[in-house]
Design a protein around this motif. Structure first.
Motif, PDB file in Angstrom:
ATOM      1  N   PRO A  59     -35.039 -32.523 -46.535  1.00 34.46           N
ATOM      2  CA  PRO A  59     -35.880 -31.437 -46.656  1.00 34.46           C
ATOM      3  C   PRO A  59     -37.347 -31.896 -46.606  1.00 34.46           C
ATOM      4  N   SER A  62     -40.421 -32.422 -42.193  1.00 30.93           N
ATOM      5  CA  SER A  62     -40.722 -30.984 -41.893  1.00 30.93           C
ATOM      6  C   SER A  62     -40.703 -31.204 -40.280  1.00 30.93           C
ATOM      7  N   ASP A  64     -42.450 -28.609 -38.870  1.00 27.34           N
ATOM      8  CA  ASP A  64     -43.447 -27.883 -38.299  1.00 27.34           C
ATOM      9  C   ASP A  64     -44.489 -28.662 -37.508  1.00 27.34           C
ATOM     10  N   ASP A  96     -38.819 -24.607 -40.888  1.00 20.96           N
ATOM     11  CA  ASP A  96     -38.144 -25.382 -41.612  1.00 20.96           C
ATOM     12  C   ASP A  96     -37.175 -24.651 -42.644  1.00 20.96           C
ATOM     13  N   HIS A 100     -35.987 -21.359 -40.755  1.00 20.56           N
ATOM     14  CA  HIS A 100     -35.252 -21.804 -39.764  1.00 20.56           C
ATOM     15  C   HIS A 100     -34.035 -21.009 -39.649  1.00 20.56           C
ATOM     16  N   ARG A 301     -41.853 -35.114 -36.284  1.00 19.84           N
ATOM     17  CA  ARG A 301     -41.662 -34.363 -37.651  1.00 19.84           C
ATOM     18  C   ARG A 301     -42.769 -34.755 -38.441  1.00 19.84           C
ATOM     19  N   HIS A 357     -31.326 -28.558 -37.205  1.00 21.82           N
ATOM     20  CA  HIS A 357     -31.859 -28.407 -35.916  1.00 21.82           C
ATOM     21  C   HIS A 357     -30.964 -28.979 -34.929  1.00 21.82           C
TER      22      HIS A 357
END
Length: 409
Positions: A59, A62, A64, A96, A100, A301, A357
């Protein structure tokens, strides 16, 4: 901590030779240091399979990247960008957890293998129709333009519920959006066209959602609306924004997967013969293409906070390139990794990502690609490459797509 003493010469990943064939350099980079800071790219290049998997699970890494995309827009086009980047911020791929997860759950059932299987008969019929019209024996053409692009467009438009009369505008907008997201837009005019296309696509899909509320059909939008999550777990604005992602992702990735698989088979006669002898191996050919020369080379990322990876400290805010094109050739994970083998089994490739993802449209992309490859290989045995020399590839950091694939049908 792993110690790396050899010297590696940096190569710019968008240079013409790297666009043509990046794999020798990526292999050398992975062997040198699977986690490598690149001053040239101002990013960490993560090329080892285990290291990429760690990033996909962590985590602290990211997804984003809307801000970096916006930063790349020329100053003169910034005034057009605000709404467009608001739309991108609603794409699942740029969010995230837990955002997400919340967005993805709206589509989870619609993208299941069971739900996608309902489109098998339509996909096979569409494949035969496109090939009958575009791939006439004795004709010379461009397989990318003749088959690999129109077939996924036909299937995805049917699946989304796009009326045939709207198809030309819909796919024009998608092409321009791809220029923005994949980084192929260069000039200010190209950025303006891409930003406006994304806004137009969002407006169109918003109107289509309203129409499907009033007149439900047999399509993805109607199905999701029936499930009642739009207006509950996600807003209608979020739903429409995610539909723009679906529209963009489906056509581009699947088109490149079809063309890359046909190229891979027709440059390896033994593997081509194997699929012709056992048509079910078309599935293996598609999977091996996803591993060895798939439509995605990497994903970008950002480190959300400091983290340690393979003995290297990645600082909060650092850019990270997860180079799946290198990880999928990692000899620590894949025996004889440079060999294209339609019967390969064992380790899972990362051609569609992994974990949270993992590509939600993978089942539909596989359905369309396998139908196209099986039919092209087994029913069009006279097909040969018109120019078996070095193919031309799109100049993109992220995707691996041909500009054309000339063939004799």
């Amino acid at each position: 901590m792993t110690t790396h003493t050899s010297v590696l010469t940096e190569r710019y990943l968008l240079s013409p030779d790297m666009i043509a064939d990046p794999y020798d350099h990526l292999d050398a980079l992975r062997d040198h240091a699977p986690v490598h800071w690149s001053p040239l790219h101002h990013a960490w290049l993560v090329t080892g399979y285990d290291q990429v998997m760690r990033c996909l699970r962590d985590p602290a890494v990211s997804a984003d990247r809307v801000r970096p995309l916006m930063d790349a827009v020329p100053q003169g086009a910034r005034e057009d960008a605000e709404r467009a980047f608001g739309i991108l911020s609603r794409w699942m791929v740029f969010n995230d957890p837990p955002q997400h997860r919340r967005l993805r759950q709206v589509f989870q059932e619609s993208f299941s293998a069971r739900a996608v299987a309902r489109y098998r008969a339509f996909t096979e019929k569409a494949t035969r129709a496109v090939l009958a019209r575009r791939a006439t024996p004795g004709r010379t053409g461009d397989l990318l333009a003749d088959v690999a692009k129109p077939l996924p467009a036909l299937v995805f438009a049917r699946w989304l519920g796009i009326p045939p009369t709207d198809g030309p505008s819909f796919w024009y907008w998608n092409t321009r959006v791809a220029d923005l997201v994949l980084g192929t837009a260069q000039e200010e005019s190209e950025y303006r066209a891409s930003l406006q296309a994304l806004v137009s696509l969002d407006d169109y899909l918003g109107a289509l959602v309203a129409r499907r509320r009033a007149e439900p059909g047999d399509d993805l939008i109607s199905q999701v609306l029936r499930e009642g999550r739009v207006g509950d777990s996600v807003t209608e604005e979020e739903f429409v924004g995610m539909l723009t992602q679906m529209a963009f992702a489906g056509g581009e990735t699947t088109s490149n997967l079809i063309a890359n698989t046909v190229l891979a088979l027709h440059t390896r006669p033994d593997q081509l013969a194997a699929v012709r002898a056992e048509p079910d191996l078309a599935q293996g050919a598609v999977e091996e293409t996803l591993r060895l020369d798939g439509p995605s080379k990497m994903s970008i990322r950002t480190a959300a906070r400091d983290l340690d990876l393979d003995g290297r400290t990645l600082r909060a805010g650092d850019r990270i390139f997860l180079v799946t094109a290198a990880a999928n050739r990692d000899p620590a994970r894949f025996p004889d990794p440079g060999r294209f083998d339609v019967r390969r089994s064992g380790a899972t490739h990362l051609g569609f990502g992994f974990g949270a993802h993992f590509c939600i449209g993978a089942a539909l992309a596989r359905l369309v690609a396998v139908a196209a490859v099986r039919t092209l290989v087994c029913d069009h045995t006279g097909l040969i490459l018109a120019d078996p020399g070095r193919p031309a590839w799109q100049p993109s950091l992220l995707n691996r797509g041909l500009t054309a694939l000339p063939v004799h049908y």
